[in-house]
Write a protein that holds these residues in place. Structure first.
Motif, PDB file in Angstrom:
ATOM      1  N   ASP A  41       0.858  -1.192   0.000  1.00 10.66           N
ATOM      2  CA  ASP A  41       0.000   0.000   0.000  1.00 10.66           C
ATOM      3  C   ASP A  41       0.887   1.232   0.000  1.00 10.66           C
ATOM      4  N   GLU A  42       1.146   1.773  -1.191  1.00 13.36           N
ATOM      5  CA  GLU A  42       2.027   2.935  -1.317  1.00 13.36           C
ATOM      6  C   GLU A  42       1.445   4.183  -0.669  1.00 13.36           C
ATOM      7  N   CYS A  43       0.126   4.187  -0.442  1.00 13.46           N
ATOM      8  CA  CYS A  43      -0.521   5.372   0.147  1.00 13.46           C
ATOM      9  C   CYS A  43      -0.379   5.407   1.661  1.00 13.46           C
ATOM     10  N   ASP A  44       0.005   4.265   2.255  1.00 15.58           N
ATOM     11  CA  ASP A  44       0.047   4.155   3.708  1.00 15.58           C
ATOM     12  C   ASP A  44       1.401   4.606   4.245  1.00 15.58           C
ATOM     13  N   ASN A  45       1.688   5.891   4.116  1.00 19.83           N
ATOM     14  CA  ASN A  45       2.901   6.466   4.696  1.00 19.83           C
ATOM     15  C   ASN A  45       2.673   7.950   4.934  1.00 19.83           C
ATOM     16  N   ASN A  51       1.774  10.196   2.021  1.00 21.78           N
ATOM     17  CA  ASN A  51       0.545   9.934   1.267  1.00 21.78           C
ATOM     18  C   ASN A  51       0.849   9.467  -0.161  1.00 21.78           C
ATOM     19  N   GLY A  52       1.913   8.677  -0.301  1.00 19.82           N
ATOM     20  CA  GLY A  52       2.310   8.195  -1.624  1.00 19.82           C
ATOM     21  C   GLY A  52       2.864   9.282  -2.513  1.00 19.82           C
ATOM     22  N   GLY A  53       3.114  10.458  -1.940  1.00 17.46           N
ATOM     23  CA  GLY A  53       3.577  11.592  -2.732  1.00 17.46           C
ATOM     24  C   GLY A  53       2.431  12.404  -3.304  1.00 17.46           C
ATOM     25  N   CYS A  54       1.190  11.961  -3.070  1.00 14.45           N
ATOM     26  CA  CYS A  54       0.013  12.675  -3.581  1.00 14.45           C
ATOM     27  C   CYS A  54      -0.318  13.852  -2.671  1.00 14.45           C
ATOM     28  N   VAL A  55      -0.599  15.012  -3.256  1.00 17.91           N
ATOM     29  CA  VAL A  55      -0.900  16.193  -2.446  1.00 17.91           C
ATOM     30  C   VAL A  55      -2.366  16.239  -2.034  1.00 17.91           C
ATOM     31  N   HIS A  56      -3.245  15.537  -2.753  1.00 17.86           N
ATOM     32  CA  HIS A  56      -4.656  15.476  -2.380  1.00 17.86           C
ATOM     33  C   HIS A  56      -5.022  14.064  -1.923  1.00 17.86           C
ATOM     34  N   GLU A  57      -5.563  13.230  -2.778  1.00 19.94           N
ATOM     35  CA  GLU A  57      -5.988  11.886  -2.385  1.00 19.94           C
ATOM     36  C   GLU A  57      -5.145  10.829  -3.084  1.00 19.94           C
ATOM     37  N   TYR A  80      -0.453   2.574  -7.381  1.00 16.10           N
ATOM     38  CA  TYR A  80      -1.327   3.532  -6.716  1.00 16.10           C
ATOM     39  C   TYR A  80      -1.634   4.654  -7.690  1.00 16.10           C
ATOM     40  N   ARG A  81      -2.589   5.482  -7.336  1.00 17.00           N
ATOM     41  CA  ARG A  81      -2.988   6.566  -8.226  1.00 17.00           C
ATOM     42  C   ARG A  81      -3.347   7.801  -7.402  1.00 17.00           C
ATOM     43  N   CYS A  82      -2.902   8.968  -7.865  1.00 12.98           N
ATOM     44  CA  CYS A  82      -3.231  10.235  -7.208  1.00 12.98           C
ATOM     45  C   CYS A  82      -4.450  10.854  -7.885  1.00 12.98           C
ATOM     46  N   ILE A  83      -5.353  11.378  -7.085  1.00 11.84           N
ATOM     47  CA  ILE A  83      -6.567  12.031  -7.584  1.00 11.84           C
ATOM     48  C   ILE A  83      -6.700  13.398  -6.929  1.00 11.84           C
ATOM     49  N   CYS A  84      -7.118  14.376  -7.705  1.00 15.03           N
ATOM     50  CA  CYS A  84      -7.263  15.748  -7.200  1.00 15.03           C
ATOM     51  C   CYS A  84      -8.712  16.068  -6.864  1.00 15.03           C
ATOM     52  N   PRO A 110       4.272  17.395   2.799  1.00 20.26           N
ATOM     53  CA  PRO A 110       5.590  17.523   3.450  1.00 20.26           C
ATOM     54  C   PRO A 110       6.732  17.906   2.518  1.00 20.26           C
ATOM     55  N   GLU A 111       6.615  17.574   1.236  1.00 20.83           N
ATOM     56  CA  GLU A 111       7.689  17.899   0.306  1.00 20.83           C
ATOM     57  C   GLU A 111       7.552  19.315  -0.252  1.00 20.83           C
ATOM     58  N   TYR A 112       6.525  20.041   0.193  1.00 18.11           N
ATOM     59  CA  TYR A 112       6.271  21.401  -0.280  1.00 18.11           C
ATOM     60  C   TYR A 112       6.195  22.338   0.916  1.00 18.11           C
ATOM     61  N   THR A 113       6.168  23.628   0.638  1.00 19.63           N
ATOM     62  CA  THR A 113       5.988  24.635   1.683  1.00 19.63           C
ATOM     63  C   THR A 113       5.016  25.697   1.180  1.00 19.63           C
ATOM     64  N   VAL A 114       4.336  26.361   2.090  1.00 23.96           N
ATOM     65  CA  VAL A 114       3.323  27.337   1.712  1.00 23.96           C
ATOM     66  C   VAL A 114       3.981  28.579   1.102  1.00 23.96           C
ATOM     67  N   HIS A 115       3.427  29.013  -0.010  1.00 34.41           N
ATOM     68  CA  HIS A 115       3.899  30.223  -0.682  1.00 34.41           C
ATOM     69  C   HIS A 115       3.556  31.432   0.172  1.00 34.41           C
ATOM     70  N   THR A 116       4.194  32.562  -0.111  1.00 34.83           N
ATOM     71  CA  THR A 116       3.923  33.781   0.653  1.00 34.83           C
ATOM     72  C   THR A 116       2.487  34.254   0.496  1.00 34.83           C
ATOM     73  N   ASN A 117       1.776  33.793  -0.556  1.00 42.16           N
ATOM     74  CA  ASN A 117       0.372  34.178  -0.709  1.00 42.16           C
ATOM     75  C   ASN A 117      -0.536  33.412   0.241  1.00 42.16           C
TER      76      ASN A 117
END
Length: 295
Positions: A28-32, A35-41, A49-53, A181-188
């Motif tokens: 289960d690649e999503c079980d970490n 989130n499997g590298g997916c930013v949404h689902e 595995y598959r990422c869905i927005c 976790p691999e991203y950070t919030v933009h100044t906006n």
């Protein structure tokens, strides 16, 4: 998978599975925590595995990130007048003298007088309803909550993911955006950028300032050289890696400006010359080291 060897054979599992080879179980690649590298689902499927927005977003080319979809590009978003794209959603707006109908797409002409929803000053941010006892009642579009003043509407995470590109959490004053976790919030405060890009963005001002300082130093070094006006030095000039270096002969001291030299007069010589100038002149011809040590 069965692989032949020199003597027997060897069993291994296909990518996306784990086990000793004869028995394999799906991973289960999503079980970490990522989130499997997916930013949404993230949806686990056999061996992969598959990422869905979320609605209002489209999957990026990397198959993991989600980007805003501009709904206004297709049929003006269904808006009768003006379509405004937002992160994860869109909204329709009407021209002056009109207001949005309950379907939030068509526009109705306002009346100039009367306390009703047809009046331009009914005060509702979204939907206006005629109250049974007269006056108006305000409602909000789906995904919004009515504010305490019963007129304004507060955005929630249920509408266009709260305007957040990745994760959204509802707060008293509206949505609070977060990032994978691999991203950070933009100044906006809404969109997300990769951490490497964020570091570059934060240090851009410092790098620019450092470059400007280097340019100023190089410009000064090019301008200051002993070949031009003796480097500005009164006496001796020497070119160095940090610019010109001025020095003075024996009997002189270098002043605070680093350029000017000022002579030192011996007290005894000064007194002699003050009271016996003629004698001082004669003696100076034979005792220059005492009266004029800088010569």
């Amino acid at each position: 998978i069965c692989q032949n060897t020199l003597k027997l054979y060897k069993c291994t599992c296909k990518p996306g599975y784990s086990g000793e080879g004869k028995t394999c179980e799906d991973i289960d690649e999503c079980d970490n925590e990522f989130n499997g590298g997916c930013v949404h689902e993230c949806f686990n499927i056999p061996g992969n595995y598959r990422c869905i927005c979320y609605d209002g977003f489209m999957l990026a080319q990397d198959g993991h990130n989600c980007l805003d979809m501009d709904e206004c590009l297709v049929n003006n978003g269904g808006c009768q007048h003006t379509c405004i794209n937002t992160v994860g959603s869109y909204e329709c707006r009407c021209n002056e003298g009109f207001f949005l109908s309950d379907n939030q797409h068509t526009c109705i002409h306002r009346l100039e007088e009367g306390v009703s929803c047809m009046n331009k000053d009914h005060g509702c941010a979204h939907i206006c309803k005629e109250a049974p006892k007269g006056g108006v009642d305000c409602e909000c579009r789906p995904g919004f909550e009515l504010a305490r003043n019963q007129r304004d509407c507060i955005l929630t995470c249920n509408h266009g993911n709260g305007g957040c590109q990745h994760s959204c959490e509802d707060a008293e004053d509206g949505p609070v955006c977060g990032c994978h976790p691999e991203y950070t919030v933009h100044t906006n405060g809404r969109t997300c950028i990769e951490r490497v890009e964020a570091t570059t963005e934060i240090s851009e001002n410092n790098v620019t300032a450092g470059a400007d300082a280097d340019k100023r130093v190089k410009r000064r070094l090019l301008m200051e050289t002993c070949a031009v006006n003796n480097g500005g030095c009164d006496r001796t000039c020497k070119d160095t890696s940090t610019g010109v270096h001025c020095s003075c002969p024996i009997g002189f001291t270098l002043q605070l400006d680093g350029k000017t030299c000022k002579g030192k007069v011996h007290r005894e010589c000064a007194a002699d010359c003050l009271f016996w100038p003629t004698v001082c002149l004669i003696f100076s011809l034979f005792h220059t080291e005492k009266y004029f040590p800088w010569l």
